[in-house]
Design an enzyme around this catalytic site. Sequence first.
Site, PDB file in Angstrom:
ATOM      1  N   SER A  92      44.658 -61.106  27.186  1.00 33.69           N
ATOM      2  CA  SER A  92      45.909 -61.171  26.441  1.00 33.69           C
ATOM      3  C   SER A  92      47.107 -61.075  27.398  1.00 33.69           C
ATOM      4  CB  SER A  92      45.929 -60.071  25.373  1.00 33.69           C
ATOM      5  OG  SER A  92      46.994 -60.234  24.480  1.00 33.69           O
ATOM      6  N   ASP A  94      42.739 -67.895  16.595  1.00 36.18           N
ATOM      7  CA  ASP A  94      43.356 -66.702  17.176  1.00 36.18           C
ATOM      8  C   ASP A  94      44.792 -66.626  16.670  1.00 36.18           C
ATOM      9  OD1 ASP A  94      44.524 -64.734  18.763  1.00 36.18           O
ATOM     10  OD2 ASP A  94      43.689 -65.467  20.644  1.00 36.18           O
ATOM     11  N   HIS A 114      41.315 -62.386  18.622  1.00 33.77           N
ATOM     12  CA  HIS A 114      42.028 -62.309  19.892  1.00 33.77           C
ATOM     13  C   HIS A 114      41.270 -61.522  20.953  1.00 33.77           C
ATOM     14  CE1 HIS A 114      45.567 -62.754  22.343  1.00 33.77           C
ATOM     15  NE2 HIS A 114      45.771 -61.447  22.442  1.00 33.77           N
TER      16      HIS A 114
END
Length: 267
Positions: A95, A217, A245
């Site tokens: 991320s 996502d 995610h």
Amino acid sequence: MDVERRNNVTVTGNPRGRTVVLAHGFGCDQNMWRLTVPALVDDHRVVLFDYVGSGRSDLSAFSPERYAALDGYARDVVEVCEALDLRDAVFVGHSVSAMIGVLAAGMAPERIGALVMVAPSPRYIDDEGYRGGFSAEDIEELLASLEANYLGWSATMAPLIMGNADRPELGEELKNSFCATDPAMARVFAQATFLSDSRDDLKSVSVPTLVLECLHDVIAPREVGAFVHRTIPGAELVTLDATGHCPHLSAPEATNEAITDFLARLQ
């Protein structure tokens, strides 16, 4: 400052193998990589750590000024690499850590020799000719909700971020991780994350790079993966048959296979 204690650094795996640094995302800690570590330790030296303000890091080292922008977290990465004298390491960032890795590689190119970006996003807010997945108003509301009631925000957002509604235990784990983070420190990291714009930094990446995206996502839609892929020279894009995610938790086999295949081709 003892950097290894500050960032709760853990080193495991094969000391003769190439070093792989695993970096967690917002609201998480190094435990989120527990399903990936076993796939790496036979052939690689594996380094895990917690950003200051997360996990079991030294919370007394937290500075709102330093960590108000992603550069501060990238300095954590560089200082961990320096403390361990890492050279040509592979940085695996989940991320926001994918972008932190880009910044760290620019700060200390001798330390980081390849990047794996798991569900990356260089900008979360839509812009002209760019879809990040959120409007400016969306992000403003998200941050306001986090500011007003962090525990309530965590309970609401964690299942949405994780996806996989048929496996509620995954969303529960992410919620518990969010809730274990000091709310004041989480707010600083959230603002640094969701207001960041690292699109221009992607153009300067000169190391082998693997981009991993998920089929669905809500945080980093596939348009973002395509943007990262075409902006980083020579980057490789793999679309995982995964939802949510956090594919290293929801689809660890596919995620690990993509990472280990990439690592094997680096040799």
